[in-house]
Design a protein around this motif. Structure first.
Motif, PDB file in Angstrom:
ATOM      1  N   LEU A  83      42.502  35.960  35.562  1.00 16.50           N
ATOM      2  CA  LEU A  83      43.612  36.759  35.048  1.00 16.50           C
ATOM      3  C   LEU A  83      44.586  37.088  36.172  1.00 16.50           C
ATOM      4  O   LEU A  83      44.188  37.364  37.300  1.00 16.50           O
ATOM      5  N   TYR A  85      48.142  39.629  36.842  1.00 15.39           N
ATOM      6  CA  TYR A  85      48.578  40.919  36.331  1.00 15.39           C
ATOM      7  C   TYR A  85      50.054  41.138  36.650  1.00 15.39           C
ATOM      8  O   TYR A  85      50.528  40.777  37.738  1.00 15.39           O
ATOM      9  N   LEU A 139      38.593  42.499  34.257  1.00 13.25           N
ATOM     10  CA  LEU A 139      39.537  43.572  33.941  1.00 13.25           C
ATOM     11  C   LEU A 139      38.804  44.903  33.800  1.00 13.25           C
ATOM     12  O   LEU A 139      39.307  45.944  34.248  1.00 13.25           O
ATOM     13  N   ILE A 153      49.067  48.086  35.792  1.00 11.61           N
ATOM     14  CA  ILE A 153      49.047  46.845  35.002  1.00 11.61           C
ATOM     15  C   ILE A 153      49.628  47.096  33.613  1.00 11.61           C
ATOM     16  O   ILE A 153      49.126  47.930  32.858  1.00 11.61           O
ATOM     17  N   ALA A 156      47.796  41.812  31.333  1.00 14.32           N
ATOM     18  CA  ALA A 156      46.870  40.902  31.999  1.00 14.32           C
ATOM     19  C   ALA A 156      46.990  39.554  31.294  1.00 14.32           C
ATOM     20  O   ALA A 156      46.787  39.463  30.082  1.00 14.32           O
TER      21      ALA A 156
END
Length: 462
Positions: A83, A85, A139, A153, A156
């Motif tokens: 991921l 961000y 996450l 964030i 994501a």
């Protein structure tokens, strides 16, 4: 007149590639660059996201300046389980953490004590419990281990969608990334898992968008159809789904050997999860039952060991021809060798670690004999792994692409292991990149889908 083309970014952990395909899906231009990891704030290796951003943007700009081509569309194929961000200003924030990053024991215990036993969650999400390889847990880790970063964030994005976002500015989620051992998606409900909703993470992932979706974007003075990107394993399946309508299994071999069956609709079982079986979602949104084996890595380590013992070069194995006589000798000599009898499933064999690593090399008179034993040991595990996705589905063909598809001993043993299935070595030039191009075919190409992009070699059962 400039040649109409589609640009595809094919982003691996180390090698980053940019291809231009013409309307017949032939590669007409390419460039590649090798990246090295940097260290994250914990000292662990991670992707250099700033360098990646610059390479992607500059790469497309340079390609658009080539006078012989007109880029009509662009799409992306990248590695998964990762991921990136972005913050409220739509700027990158934090790191693109490595999926092998060690996961804190305390957070693992906290997660499973809150949301249920690992086996139950694995069944719901079709995801073996893999710590950081479950991108949803990464996450979750940030939320509790790095709360200051989590507060910044806004979205994501899985890596394919992040690279697409660099051009479209639209944060979205694609099913091929969402469904790849993320522990985010409940395959029984076809919705986000309950724990994702309870943690308030659903909005962070952005709207779920079809894999064939495009956005018309003005880029460097040209109108370009930009795709949302795909997970590379799912993208590599697309050329086969395009070319073959009868049920098949694709065994994609590299560091991991991944057996994928898009025609197996049966839910995952606890036993299958034990053997590292999982579900992907292919670009049409349907489940693809898959099983993974770390066989390419195992082969790499053991040929080094063999080279040291027999005082030959590490690539000496490429000179070894398949010898069925040696196979018969080994199976008679070592009946307890954990090499599965072909055609039978032995549930007790270990699917982790190395069988061959525990063998005494001094008991093998020649390199050829020892190498055949290595391939028997790998095939014993491969037989179980691939059988997990074949079971109860009408598969008649097995396609092998990647490194082992060029190994005559592996291919001959595989054909012998599956006597009722036609086993082919399959070769597709840049399958993941081609799949990403085919996924948005209708948005840029008025021609027909290719039917001759796959080269096949049939291996006999004996």
């Amino acid at each position: 007149m400039p040649l109409p083309v589609i640009a595809i970014f094919d982003i691996g952990k180390t090698n980053k590639k940019l291809f231009l395909f013409d309307e017949q899906y032939r590669i007409v231009w390419e460039q590649a660059e090798t990246f090295t990891d940097i260290a994250d704030e914990d000292g662990d290796p991670c992707e250099d996201v700033a360098r990646l951003n610059a390479w992607v943007r500059n790469g497309l700009m340079r390609a658009q300046q080539l006078p012989t081509f007109e880029i009509k569309a662009v799409n992306f194929s990248t590695y998964g389980a990762s991921l990136a961000y972005i913050d409220a200003d739509y700027q990158p924030v934090g790191q693109l953490y490595n999926y092998l990053k060690p996961f804190p024991d305390t957070l693992r215990e906290q997660f499973y004590s809150t949301y249920g036993e690992p086996a139950k969650l694995s069944l719901q999400t079709a995801s073996p419990c893999l710590d950081s390889l479950n991108s949803g847990l990464m996450l979750y880790r940030i939320k509790y281990d790095k709360p200051a970063l989590f507060d910044k964030i806004l979205y994501a994005l899985h890596l394919p969608q992040y690279v697409s976002f660099l051009f479209t500015g639209q944060p979205v989620t694609d099913c091929t990334s969402l469904g790849c051992h993320t522990m985010l998606w409940d395959f029984t409900k076809q919705d986000y898992a309950d724990w994702v909703k309870k943690e308030g993470l659903t909005d962070i992932f952005g709207p779920i968008t079809p894999s064939d979706h495009v956005v018309d974007v003005p880029l460097n003075g040209h109108s370009v159809e930009v795709g949302v990107g795909l997970h590379d394993s799912s993208a590599a399946l697309i050329p086969y789904l395009s070319a073959f309508k009868e049920p098949f299994v694709l065994l994609s071999t590299g560091t991991w050997c991944v057996s994928m069956n898009p025609f197996n609709r049966q839910p995952l079982t606890a036993e299958e999860l034990q053997y590292d079986c999982l579900n992907y979602l292919h670009y049409g949104g349907q489940p693809v039952k898959a099983s993974r084996l770390f066989a390419g890595y195992e082969h790499e380590q053991q040929v080094k060991r063999l080279a040291n013992h027999f005082n030959v070069s590490p690539d000496y194995y490429t000179t070894v021809a398949y010898d069925p006589g040696l196979i018969d000798t080994l199976q008679q000599r070592i009946p307890e060798s954990k090499t599965v009898e072909f055609g039978k499933k032995e549930a007790l064999i270990s699917m982790t670690g190395s069988v061959f690593n525990n063998r005494d090399l001094s008991t093998f008179a020649t390199y050829d004999l020892a190498y055949h034993q290595l391939m028997l040991d790998i095939m014993a595990q491969q037989l179980i792994s691939t059988n997990l996705v074949i079971a109860d589905s009408p598969v008649k063909r097995l396609f092998v692409d990647g490194g082992f598809g060029k190994n005559p001993i592996y291919m001959s043993l595989l054909a012998r292991a599956f006597p009722d299935i036609a086993v082919y070595a399959a070769s597709v030039a840049q399958a993941s990149a081609l799949g990403a191009a085919l996924a948005i075919h209708d948005h840029w190409n008025s021609g027909s889908m290719p039917t001759n992009s796959i080269d096949l070699k049939l291996y006999p059962t004996q």
